[in-house]
Design an enzyme around this catalytic site. Sequence first.
Site, PDB file in Angstrom:
ATOM      1  N   ASN A  43      -6.088  -0.434  -6.860  1.00 19.58           N
ATOM      2  CA  ASN A  43      -6.434  -0.779  -5.476  1.00 19.58           C
ATOM      3  C   ASN A  43      -5.518  -0.121  -4.447  1.00 19.58           C
ATOM      4  OD1 ASN A  43      -7.361  -2.786  -3.216  1.00 19.58           O
ATOM      5  ND2 ASN A  43      -5.145  -3.072  -3.380  1.00 19.58           N
TER       6      ASN A  43
ATOM      7  N   SER B  61     -14.217   4.002  -1.719  1.00 18.25           N
ATOM      8  CA  SER B  61     -14.589   3.701  -0.328  1.00 18.25           C
ATOM      9  C   SER B  61     -15.933   4.357  -0.030  1.00 18.25           C
ATOM     10  CB  SER B  61     -13.530   4.265   0.631  1.00 18.25           C
ATOM     11  OG  SER B  61     -14.004   4.216   1.963  1.00 18.25           O
TER      12      SER B  61
ATOM     13  N   TYR C 257      -8.642  11.466   2.898  1.00 15.31           N
ATOM     14  CA  TYR C 257      -9.023  10.163   2.321  1.00 15.31           C
ATOM     15  C   TYR C 257     -10.392  10.266   1.632  1.00 15.31           C
ATOM     16  CZ  TYR C 257      -9.787   5.027   2.435  1.00 15.31           C
ATOM     17  OH  TYR C 257     -10.022   3.707   2.122  1.00 15.31           O
ATOM     18  N   ALA C 258     -11.351  10.939   2.266  1.00 12.51           N
ATOM     19  CA  ALA C 258     -12.691  11.098   1.671  1.00 12.51           C
ATOM     20  C   ALA C 258     -12.606  11.889   0.369  1.00 12.51           C
ATOM     21  CB  ALA C 258     -13.620  11.793   2.659  1.00 12.51           C
ATOM     22  N   ALA C 259     -11.766  12.923   0.360  1.00  8.90           N
ATOM     23  CA  ALA C 259     -11.605  13.740  -0.859  1.00  8.90           C
ATOM     24  C   ALA C 259     -10.991  12.898  -1.968  1.00  8.90           C
ATOM     25  CB  ALA C 259     -10.728  14.954  -0.562  1.00  8.90           C
TER      26      ALA C 259
ATOM     27  N   ILE D 116     -13.573  -3.251   6.064  1.00 17.79           N
ATOM     28  CA  ILE D 116     -13.015  -4.554   5.685  1.00 17.79           C
ATOM     29  C   ILE D 116     -11.817  -4.853   6.599  1.00 17.79           C
ATOM     30  CG2 ILE D 116     -12.096  -5.943   3.769  1.00 17.79           C
ATOM     31  CD1 ILE D 116     -14.901  -4.755   3.147  1.00 17.79           C
TER      32      ILE D 116
ATOM     33  N   VAL E 143       2.787   4.021  -6.881  1.00 15.51           N
ATOM     34  CA  VAL E 143       1.741   4.434  -7.831  1.00 15.51           C
ATOM     35  C   VAL E 143       1.669   5.953  -8.026  1.00 15.51           C
ATOM     36  CG1 VAL E 143       0.288   2.389  -7.417  1.00 15.51           C
ATOM     37  CG2 VAL E 143      -0.106   4.477  -6.080  1.00 15.51           C
TER      38      VAL E 143
ATOM     39  N   LYS F 208     -11.081   9.595  -2.309  1.00 16.97           N
ATOM     40  CA  LYS F 208     -12.006   8.536  -2.750  1.00 16.97           C
ATOM     41  C   LYS F 208     -13.188   9.121  -3.533  1.00 16.97           C
ATOM     42  CE  LYS F 208      -9.757   4.959  -1.088  1.00 16.97           C
ATOM     43  NZ  LYS F 208      -9.086   4.038  -2.012  1.00 16.97           N
TER      44      LYS F 208
HETATM   45  P1  NAP Z   1      -3.615  -2.610   2.837  1.00 16.82           P
HETATM   46  O1  NAP Z   1      -3.645  -4.015   3.342  1.00 16.82           O
HETATM   47  O2  NAP Z   1      -2.818  -1.586   3.540  1.00 16.82           O
HETATM   48  O3  NAP Z   1      -3.207  -2.697   1.299  1.00 16.82           O
HETATM   49  C1  NAP Z   1      -2.838  -1.579   0.547  1.00 16.82           C
HETATM   50  C2  NAP Z   1      -1.685  -1.978  -0.333  1.00 16.82           C
HETATM   51  O4  NAP Z   1      -1.286  -0.859  -1.127  1.00 16.82           O
HETATM   52  C3  NAP Z   1      -0.467  -2.398   0.503  1.00 16.82           C
HETATM   53  O5  NAP Z   1       0.148  -3.540  -0.038  1.00 16.82           O
HETATM   54  C4  NAP Z   1       0.415  -1.175   0.378  1.00 16.82           C
HETATM   55  O6  NAP Z   1       1.790  -1.442   0.575  1.00 16.82           O
HETATM   56  C5  NAP Z   1       0.118  -0.723  -1.033  1.00 16.82           C
HETATM   57  N1  NAP Z   1       0.561   0.649  -1.228  1.00 16.82           N
HETATM   58  C6  NAP Z   1       0.557   1.665  -0.339  1.00 16.82           C
HETATM   59  N2  NAP Z   1       1.087   2.766  -0.892  1.00 16.82           N
HETATM   60  C7  NAP Z   1       1.450   2.433  -2.147  1.00 16.82           C
HETATM   61  C8  NAP Z   1       2.083   3.132  -3.202  1.00 16.82           C
HETATM   62  N3  NAP Z   1       2.447   4.416  -3.071  1.00 16.82           N
HETATM   63  N4  NAP Z   1       2.316   2.484  -4.372  1.00 16.82           N
HETATM   64  C9  NAP Z   1       1.975   1.183  -4.520  1.00 16.82           C
HETATM   65  N5  NAP Z   1       1.381   0.459  -3.554  1.00 16.82           N
HETATM   66  C10 NAP Z   1       1.126   1.084  -2.378  1.00 16.82           C
HETATM   67  O7  NAP Z   1      -5.095  -2.023   2.781  1.00 16.82           O
HETATM   68  P2  NAP Z   1      -6.450  -2.600   2.176  1.00 16.82           P
HETATM   69  O8  NAP Z   1      -7.449  -2.468   3.248  1.00 16.82           O
HETATM   70  O9  NAP Z   1      -6.253  -3.891   1.513  1.00 16.82           O
HETATM   71  O10 NAP Z   1      -6.770  -1.456   1.099  1.00 16.82           O
HETATM   72  C11 NAP Z   1      -6.865  -1.696  -0.292  1.00 16.82           C
HETATM   73  C12 NAP Z   1      -7.742  -0.613  -0.904  1.00 16.82           C
HETATM   74  O11 NAP Z   1      -9.058  -0.718  -0.371  1.00 16.82           O
HETATM   75  C13 NAP Z   1      -7.274   0.809  -0.608  1.00 16.82           C
HETATM   76  O12 NAP Z   1      -7.452   1.624  -1.730  1.00 16.82           O
HETATM   77  C14 NAP Z   1      -8.202   1.238   0.502  1.00 16.82           C
HETATM   78  O13 NAP Z   1      -8.345   2.637   0.555  1.00 16.82           O
HETATM   79  C15 NAP Z   1      -9.476   0.549   0.084  1.00 16.82           C
HETATM   80  N6  NAP Z   1     -10.453   0.395   1.144  1.00 16.82           N
HETATM   81  C16 NAP Z   1     -10.169  -0.349   2.243  1.00 16.82           C
HETATM   82  C17 NAP Z   1     -11.143  -0.457   3.241  1.00 16.82           C
HETATM   83  C18 NAP Z   1     -10.908  -1.257   4.484  1.00 16.82           C
HETATM   84  O14 NAP Z   1     -11.785  -1.210   5.364  1.00 16.82           O
HETATM   85  N7  NAP Z   1      -9.835  -1.992   4.616  1.00 16.82           N
HETATM   86  C19 NAP Z   1     -12.362   0.190   3.105  1.00 16.82           C
HETATM   87  C20 NAP Z   1     -12.608   0.937   1.960  1.00 16.82           C
HETATM   88  C21 NAP Z   1     -11.644   1.030   0.981  1.00 16.82           C
HETATM   89  P3  NAP Z   1       2.369  -1.260   2.090  1.00 16.82           P
HETATM   90  O15 NAP Z   1       1.696  -2.324   2.904  1.00 16.82           O
HETATM   91  O16 NAP Z   1       3.825  -1.447   1.941  1.00 16.82           O
HETATM   92  O17 NAP Z   1       1.997   0.133   2.505  1.00 16.82           O
END
Ligand code: NAP
Length: 248
Positions: free
Chosen positions: A91, A143, A156-158, A189, A65, A160
Amino acid sequence: MELNLAGKRAVVTGAGSGIGREIATRFSGVGAAVAVCDVVKDAADKVAADLSGKGGRAEAYAVDVSDFAAVQQLCERIAADLGGIDILVNNAGITRDNLLLRMTEAEFDRVIAVNLKGTFNFTKACFRGLMKNRWGRIINIASVIGQMGNAGQANYAAAKAGIIGLTKSTARELASRNVTVNAIAPGYIATAMTEKLDTAAREAYIAAIPLKRAGTPADVADVCLFLASDLASYVTGQVLRVDGGLLM
Ligand code: NAP
């Protein structure tokens, strides 16, 4: 009006795992054609095959992305494959945690490039099509950390917090075209991203959550579906927290 996305074409980034996979699955379950985008082709392929196996229309695409030119090309391809794009869910996200004292330039830059610039790249690539469409949804996964800050997550905070500003500005620019733009701010999550936390950090999070449990990808996907649906037609420029009450 219903929670129905029949006839809609949705792009979900980072859809190979975690929250993104759940959003793609939820959208597909209510009739949307889904472009499953992830940096790892295998992961996207598996999700798309799963959705197709359940009778949905899903295509897998590999893209980083953070690559502006690649994202422009990809969105043109998706629009050609699906006949257009109605819904974009930004996402994809990563963490590279470190206290600021120790944070490297590379750790800061990469988190901004994937989380914030990646959201800009897809928004920019879909913008004109959504304007012409006269109906659209952009949902950016931010987030609570972007609103409350967190020691060890300045990058990350910056990123988001930046996504929240991007969301509100884009919402103002697209409102007259019947395109809504909102952000979801998940709290803690249970996904691969939070598995990296040690037990003490995980317990501290749960203790601070009024609902006393970690959220699930489904908790986020349900709210995302609401924002994507016609039920949320009059909601734009908002940040909806899905955090069990962590931040009030
Ligand atoms: P996740 O399971 O690690 O999913 C993130 C996905 O994004 C993974 O499939 C990852 O692929 C993909 N990704 C990473 N870098 C990428 C890139 N450069 N281009 C395209 N895809 C890429 O994490 P998640 O918890 O589901 O997070 C999803 C979103 O929710 C994120 O934006 C995260 O910041 C946000 N969020 C999560 C939480 C939480 O507590 N989990 C809380 C607040 C916000 P790889 O696995 O190959 O890296």
